[in-house]
Design a protein around this motif. Sequence first.
Motif, PDB file in Angstrom:
ATOM      1  N   LYS A   1      -0.524  10.358 -29.606  1.00  0.00           N
ATOM      2  CA  LYS A   1      -1.841  10.956 -29.359  1.00  0.00           C
ATOM      3  C   LYS A   1      -2.970   9.972 -29.633  1.00  0.00           C
ATOM      4  O   LYS A   1      -4.044  10.078 -29.046  1.00  0.00           O
ATOM      5  CB  LYS A   1      -2.023  12.208 -30.218  1.00  0.00           C
ATOM      6  CG  LYS A   1      -1.187  13.373 -29.744  1.00  0.00           C
ATOM      7  CD  LYS A   1      -1.372  14.593 -30.618  1.00  0.00           C
ATOM      8  CE  LYS A   1      -0.483  15.726 -30.139  1.00  0.00           C
ATOM      9  NZ  LYS A   1      -0.557  16.900 -31.017  1.00  0.00           N
TER      10      LYS A   1
ATOM     11  N   ASP B   1       4.715  11.530 -32.466  1.00  0.00           N
ATOM     12  CA  ASP B   1       3.783  12.341 -31.681  1.00  0.00           C
ATOM     13  C   ASP B   1       2.340  12.012 -32.058  1.00  0.00           C
ATOM     14  O   ASP B   1       1.472  11.910 -31.187  1.00  0.00           O
ATOM     15  CB  ASP B   1       4.080  13.827 -31.904  1.00  0.00           C
ATOM     16  CG  ASP B   1       3.210  14.721 -31.036  1.00  0.00           C
ATOM     17  OD1 ASP B   1       3.192  14.514 -29.807  1.00  0.00           O
ATOM     18  OD2 ASP B   1       2.530  15.627 -31.586  1.00  0.00           O
ATOM     19  N   GLU B   2       2.076  11.806 -33.354  1.00  0.00           N
ATOM     20  CA  GLU B   2       0.715  11.459 -33.782  1.00  0.00           C
ATOM     21  C   GLU B   2       0.310  10.085 -33.254  1.00  0.00           C
ATOM     22  O   GLU B   2      -0.830   9.886 -32.828  1.00  0.00           O
ATOM     23  CB  GLU B   2       0.633  11.505 -35.305  1.00  0.00           C
ATOM     24  CG  GLU B   2       0.688  12.917 -35.859  1.00  0.00           C
ATOM     25  CD  GLU B   2       0.761  12.954 -37.380  1.00  0.00           C
ATOM     26  OE1 GLU B   2       0.734  11.861 -38.002  1.00  0.00           O
ATOM     27  OE2 GLU B   2       0.844  14.051 -37.917  1.00  0.00           O
TER      28      GLU B   2
ATOM     29  N   ASP C   1       5.035  21.102 -29.863  1.00  0.00           N
ATOM     30  CA  ASP C   1       4.156  21.396 -28.723  1.00  0.00           C
ATOM     31  C   ASP C   1       3.800  22.868 -28.621  1.00  0.00           C
ATOM     32  O   ASP C   1       2.940  23.245 -27.824  1.00  0.00           O
ATOM     33  CB  ASP C   1       4.819  20.939 -27.419  1.00  0.00           C
ATOM     34  CG  ASP C   1       4.955  19.427 -27.340  1.00  0.00           C
ATOM     35  OD1 ASP C   1       4.185  18.726 -28.019  1.00  0.00           O
ATOM     36  OD2 ASP C   1       5.842  18.960 -26.596  1.00  0.00           O
TER      37      ASP C   1
END
Length: 163
Positions: free
Chosen positions: A49, A45-46, A13
């Motif tokens: 998103k 995380d991908e 982040d």
Amino acid sequence: MKSAEEKIWNYIDGLCSQEEALEIERLLQEDIAFQNLYQEILSFDENLKLTDLEEPSMGFTFQVMDKIRLQAQPLSLKAQVDKRIIYGIAASFILILGFIMAVAIAQTNWSASSGYFDFSLNYDAFKIGEGFSRTAIQAFLFFDIIMMLLTADYLLRKKSKLS
């Protein structure tokens, strides 16, 4: 001390300091378990998103907003002032002003033999102590008259708004 996952999340982040970023990069090069954890968190995380956030339906939003409108609104601090305090202060001012006016009327020379009324006051009746002079009494009377006029103006404006 932060866990490895927390350090990796902060690194992804961009919330870590430069020293922490250098330490994480060093660990990524040296530690295979840390690299695997990093790859796992990075893929999560991908995927996070890429997911679309669900929005509530318009009917749900309307119902919630309608219920909020129907709830009683909290009173502001100005509205929570006890009216009895205000009325008590106003009554004390009115009593003091009434007493002073009664003394002034009682001491007025009402004879019209000279063609005009003599409104001179005997200020000795007002002397409660040495701290009250003629100027102090006149200033107090002036203040009371102004307050009385402002109060009357407020009450008249309030009555005209109601009708």
